[in-house]
Motif scaffolding. Structure first.
Motif, PDB file in Angstrom:
ATOM      1  N   ASN A   1       4.959  -4.698  -4.363  1.00  0.00           N
ATOM      2  CA  ASN A   1       5.147  -4.944  -2.936  1.00  0.00           C
ATOM      3  C   ASN A   1       6.023  -3.903  -2.233  1.00  0.00           C
ATOM      4  O   ASN A   1       7.151  -3.638  -2.660  1.00  0.00           O
ATOM      5  CB  ASN A   1       5.767  -6.335  -2.756  1.00  0.00           C
ATOM      6  CG  ASN A   1       5.634  -6.817  -1.331  1.00  0.00           C
ATOM      7  OD1 ASN A   1       4.502  -6.992  -0.850  1.00  0.00           O
ATOM      8  ND2 ASN A   1       6.752  -6.992  -0.652  1.00  0.00           N
ATOM      9  N   ALA A   2       5.500  -3.365  -1.134  1.00  0.00           N
ATOM     10  CA  ALA A   2       6.166  -2.243  -0.461  1.00  0.00           C
ATOM     11  C   ALA A   2       7.584  -2.578   0.007  1.00  0.00           C
ATOM     12  O   ALA A   2       8.511  -1.789  -0.180  1.00  0.00           O
ATOM     13  CB  ALA A   2       5.316  -1.784   0.731  1.00  0.00           C
ATOM     14  N   ASP A   3       7.771  -3.761   0.622  1.00  0.00           N
ATOM     15  CA  ASP A   3       9.099  -4.108   1.133  1.00  0.00           C
ATOM     16  C   ASP A   3      10.139  -4.143   0.010  1.00  0.00           C
ATOM     17  O   ASP A   3      11.308  -3.818   0.231  1.00  0.00           O
ATOM     18  CB  ASP A   3       9.072  -5.488   1.829  1.00  0.00           C
ATOM     19  CG  ASP A   3       9.147  -5.363   3.353  1.00  0.00           C
ATOM     20  OD1 ASP A   3       9.000  -4.224   3.861  1.00  0.00           O
ATOM     21  OD2 ASP A   3       9.355  -6.393   4.027  1.00  0.00           O
TER      22      ASP A   3
ATOM     23  N   SER B   1       4.939   4.413  -0.168  1.00  0.00           N
ATOM     24  CA  SER B   1       4.560   3.701  -1.391  1.00  0.00           C
ATOM     25  C   SER B   1       3.143   3.130  -1.297  1.00  0.00           C
ATOM     26  O   SER B   1       2.492   2.899  -2.304  1.00  0.00           O
ATOM     27  CB  SER B   1       5.578   2.589  -1.703  1.00  0.00           C
ATOM     28  OG  SER B   1       5.379   1.456  -0.869  1.00  0.00           O
ATOM     29  N   HIS B   2       2.649   2.904  -0.072  1.00  0.00           N
ATOM     30  CA  HIS B   2       1.306   2.341   0.094  1.00  0.00           C
ATOM     31  C   HIS B   2       0.185   3.295  -0.335  1.00  0.00           C
ATOM     32  O   HIS B   2      -0.896   2.849  -0.719  1.00  0.00           O
ATOM     33  CB  HIS B   2       1.046   1.993   1.567  1.00  0.00           C
ATOM     34  CG  HIS B   2       1.611   0.677   2.004  1.00  0.00           C
ATOM     35  ND1 HIS B   2       1.524  -0.463   1.252  1.00  0.00           N
ATOM     36  CD2 HIS B   2       2.255   0.317   3.151  1.00  0.00           C
ATOM     37  CE1 HIS B   2       2.094  -1.468   1.904  1.00  0.00           C
ATOM     38  NE2 HIS B   2       2.560  -1.024   3.058  1.00  0.00           N
ATOM     39  N   PHE B   3       0.416   4.594  -0.240  1.00  0.00           N
ATOM     40  CA  PHE B   3      -0.690   5.534  -0.437  1.00  0.00           C
ATOM     41  C   PHE B   3      -1.232   5.470  -1.862  1.00  0.00           C
ATOM     42  O   PHE B   3      -0.478   5.327  -2.825  1.00  0.00           O
ATOM     43  CB  PHE B   3      -0.255   6.961  -0.100  1.00  0.00           C
ATOM     44  CG  PHE B   3      -0.014   7.180   1.363  1.00  0.00           C
ATOM     45  CD1 PHE B   3      -1.046   7.000   2.282  1.00  0.00           C
ATOM     46  CD2 PHE B   3       1.238   7.556   1.825  1.00  0.00           C
ATOM     47  CE1 PHE B   3      -0.829   7.203   3.641  1.00  0.00           C
ATOM     48  CE2 PHE B   3       1.461   7.757   3.179  1.00  0.00           C
ATOM     49  CZ  PHE B   3       0.427   7.580   4.089  1.00  0.00           C
TER      50      PHE B   3
ATOM     51  N   GLU C   1       1.197  -3.118  -2.060  1.00  0.00           N
ATOM     52  CA  GLU C   1       0.592  -4.083  -1.135  1.00  0.00           C
ATOM     53  C   GLU C   1       1.656  -4.598  -0.173  1.00  0.00           C
ATOM     54  O   GLU C   1       2.838  -4.298  -0.328  1.00  0.00           O
ATOM     55  CB  GLU C   1       0.057  -5.289  -1.926  1.00  0.00           C
ATOM     56  CG  GLU C   1      -0.872  -4.948  -3.052  1.00  0.00           C
ATOM     57  CD  GLU C   1      -2.281  -4.673  -2.568  1.00  0.00           C
ATOM     58  OE1 GLU C   1      -2.568  -4.980  -1.390  1.00  0.00           O
ATOM     59  OE2 GLU C   1      -3.079  -4.144  -3.362  1.00  0.00           O
ATOM     60  N   ASP C   2       1.215  -5.407   0.787  1.00  0.00           N
ATOM     61  CA  ASP C   2       2.155  -6.157   1.625  1.00  0.00           C
ATOM     62  C   ASP C   2       1.967  -7.639   1.306  1.00  0.00           C
ATOM     63  O   ASP C   2       1.437  -8.400   2.113  1.00  0.00           O
ATOM     64  CB  ASP C   2       1.903  -5.876   3.113  1.00  0.00           C
ATOM     65  CG  ASP C   2       2.392  -4.495   3.522  1.00  0.00           C
ATOM     66  OD1 ASP C   2       3.488  -4.105   3.095  1.00  0.00           O
ATOM     67  OD2 ASP C   2       1.674  -3.810   4.267  1.00  0.00           O
ATOM     68  N   HIS C   3       2.367  -8.036   0.110  1.00  0.00           N
ATOM     69  CA  HIS C   3       2.280  -9.452  -0.263  1.00  0.00           C
ATOM     70  C   HIS C   3       3.225 -10.276   0.602  1.00  0.00           C
ATOM     71  O   HIS C   3       2.983 -11.439   0.873  1.00  0.00           O
ATOM     72  CB  HIS C   3       2.686  -9.659  -1.729  1.00  0.00           C
ATOM     73  CG  HIS C   3       1.743  -9.069  -2.720  1.00  0.00           C
ATOM     74  ND1 HIS C   3       0.377  -9.244  -2.645  1.00  0.00           N
ATOM     75  CD2 HIS C   3       1.959  -8.304  -3.827  1.00  0.00           C
ATOM     76  CE1 HIS C   3      -0.203  -8.610  -3.665  1.00  0.00           C
ATOM     77  NE2 HIS C   3       0.730  -8.033  -4.388  1.00  0.00           N
ATOM     78  N   CYS C   4       4.376  -9.688   0.982  1.00  0.00           N
ATOM     79  CA  CYS C   4       5.339 -10.398   1.830  1.00  0.00           C
ATOM     80  C   CYS C   4       6.133  -9.369   2.617  1.00  0.00           C
ATOM     81  O   CYS C   4       6.121  -8.180   2.287  1.00  0.00           O
ATOM     82  CB  CYS C   4       6.293 -11.237   0.981  1.00  0.00           C
ATOM     83  SG  CYS C   4       7.340 -10.244  -0.091  1.00  0.00           S
ATOM     84  N   TYR C   5       6.764  -9.844   3.668  1.00  0.00           N
ATOM     85  CA  TYR C   5       7.678  -9.038   4.463  1.00  0.00           C
ATOM     86  C   TYR C   5       9.017  -9.775   4.565  1.00  0.00           C
ATOM     87  O   TYR C   5       9.049 -11.005   4.414  1.00  0.00           O
ATOM     88  CB  TYR C   5       7.163  -8.847   5.898  1.00  0.00           C
ATOM     89  CG  TYR C   5       5.927  -7.989   6.045  1.00  0.00           C
ATOM     90  CD1 TYR C   5       5.966  -6.611   5.881  1.00  0.00           C
ATOM     91  CD2 TYR C   5       4.715  -8.569   6.392  1.00  0.00           C
ATOM     92  CE1 TYR C   5       4.834  -5.829   6.049  1.00  0.00           C
ATOM     93  CE2 TYR C   5       3.574  -7.798   6.569  1.00  0.00           C
ATOM     94  CZ  TYR C   5       3.639  -6.432   6.392  1.00  0.00           C
ATOM     95  OH  TYR C   5       2.514  -5.665   6.564  1.00  0.00           O
ATOM     96  N   THR C   6      10.031  -9.063   4.873  1.00  0.00           N
ATOM     97  CA  THR C   6      11.417  -9.501   5.138  1.00  0.00           C
ATOM     98  C   THR C   6      12.228  -9.707   3.850  1.00  0.00           C
ATOM     99  O   THR C   6      11.705 -10.066   2.802  1.00  0.00           O
ATOM    100  CB  THR C   6      11.554 -10.797   5.989  1.00  0.00           C
ATOM    101  OG1 THR C   6      11.240 -11.930   5.185  1.00  0.00           O
ATOM    102  CG2 THR C   6      10.708 -10.745   7.238  1.00  0.00           C
TER     103      THR C   6
ATOM    104  N   VAL D   1      10.086   4.957   2.714  1.00  0.00           N
ATOM    105  CA  VAL D   1       9.821   4.530   1.335  1.00  0.00           C
ATOM    106  C   VAL D   1       8.690   3.500   1.327  1.00  0.00           C
ATOM    107  O   VAL D   1       7.737   3.600   0.548  1.00  0.00           O
ATOM    108  CB  VAL D   1      11.087   3.942   0.673  1.00  0.00           C
ATOM    109  CG1 VAL D   1      10.752   3.325  -0.692  1.00  0.00           C
ATOM    110  CG2 VAL D   1      12.163   5.016   0.517  1.00  0.00           C
ATOM    111  N   HIS D   2       8.800   2.516   2.222  1.00  0.00           N
ATOM    112  CA  HIS D   2       7.781   1.469   2.326  1.00  0.00           C
ATOM    113  C   HIS D   2       6.399   2.084   2.575  1.00  0.00           C
ATOM    114  O   HIS D   2       5.456   1.815   1.835  1.00  0.00           O
ATOM    115  CB  HIS D   2       8.168   0.521   3.475  1.00  0.00           C
ATOM    116  CG  HIS D   2       7.162  -0.562   3.751  1.00  0.00           C
ATOM    117  ND1 HIS D   2       7.456  -1.898   3.652  1.00  0.00           N
ATOM    118  CD2 HIS D   2       5.856  -0.507   4.133  1.00  0.00           C
ATOM    119  CE1 HIS D   2       6.385  -2.614   3.944  1.00  0.00           C
ATOM    120  NE2 HIS D   2       5.398  -1.786   4.244  1.00  0.00           N
ATOM    121  N   GLU D   3       6.300   2.904   3.605  1.00  0.00           N
ATOM    122  CA  GLU D   3       4.985   3.436   4.006  1.00  0.00           C
ATOM    123  C   GLU D   3       4.421   4.390   2.955  1.00  0.00           C
ATOM    124  O   GLU D   3       3.247   4.313   2.611  1.00  0.00           O
ATOM    125  CB  GLU D   3       5.079   4.137   5.369  1.00  0.00           C
ATOM    126  CG  GLU D   3       5.528   3.223   6.524  1.00  0.00           C
ATOM    127  CD  GLU D   3       4.663   1.986   6.694  1.00  0.00           C
ATOM    128  OE1 GLU D   3       3.479   2.002   6.313  1.00  0.00           O
ATOM    129  OE2 GLU D   3       5.183   0.974   7.211  1.00  0.00           O
TER     130      GLU D   3
HETATM  131 ZN   LIG Z   1       3.336  -2.177   4.566  1.00  0.00          ZN
END
Ligand SMILES: [Zn+2]
Length: 208
Positions: free
Chosen positions: A183-185, A151-153, A160-165, A147-149
């Motif tokens: 944000n993808a996460d 969603s980036h396309f 975006e990857d504004h944040c992780y975790t 889902v994360h990956e």
């Molecule tokens: Zn990402």
């Protein structure tokens, strides 16, 4: 004639559903295909569940119809990407570009739908296997990673990857919903939580 028609339908049906898996061992090839297939149905459920709920608030902040519409559309776009059957998944080694910093997977947003998987992806649990009380989903799941990956396309959700975790991105949802819906996460963890909670009885739900 009928037999030929049936064969044609069968072939068309298969090509529509077959994703491409490159450089994976036979065991990992199977895991990838199962996780993609499962991500398709689970993300459909997650899109349907978008509403004024605790899971929505945790990952996208204060509810608004406008933001919820965007979240729903982005999750549906992830499902559509898998449905194309044009996803290409490549198993990379730890030495390859992109797999050096504890990554599970990565993509070029302008190159749909090619996903590079790092070896640690296969240490993640499948979302469907999570049970109440487990903390195994803290670092994500196989389906959630897709889902994360996806969603980036750019043709999907251009996230975006504004944040992780979980810790940092749930805090961002409460302080900045406009960024959380980009944000993808947040899409990953929302999907994981909706499905995880859905598998439990309503009372006494443990935090995922
Ligand atoms: Zn990402």
């Amino acid at each position: 004639m009928r037999a030929i028609l049936f064969l044609v339908l069968l072939l068309v049906g298969q090509s529509a559903a077959a994703q491409t898996v490159l450089q994976c061992s036979p065991a990992h090839d199977r895991i990838v295909r199962e996780a993609l297939d499962s991500a398709k149905s689970l993300t459909t459920m997650a899109a349907t569940a978008v509403g004024d709920t605790p899971e929505y608030a945790r990952w996208f902040g204060v509810y608004s119809d406008h933001n919820a519409e965007i979240v729903r559309a982005n999750l549906k776009a992830v499902v559509r990407a898998i449905r194309t059957g044009a996803v290409t998944v490549q198993c990379d080694s730890i030495r390859d570009d992109g797999c050096g910093n504890g990554e599970y997977a990565w993509v070029y947003a302008h190159r749909p739908y090619r996903i590079y998987l790092c070896p640690s992806f296969f240490d993640l649990p499948p979302l469907t296997a999570l049970r109440p009380g487990t903390t195994a989903s803290n670092n994500g799941t196989r389906e959630g990673t897709f889902v994360h990956e996806l969603s980036h396309f750019r043709p999907v959700a251009r996230t975006e990857d504004h944040c992780y975790t979980r810790r940092i991105c749930s805090r961002m949802a409460s302080t900045d919903p406009a960024r959380a819906i980009e944000n993808a996460d947040n899409y990953q963890y929302y999907t994981e939580d909706v499905i995880y909670y859905a598998s439990q009885p309503v009372s006494g739900k443990a935090p995922p």
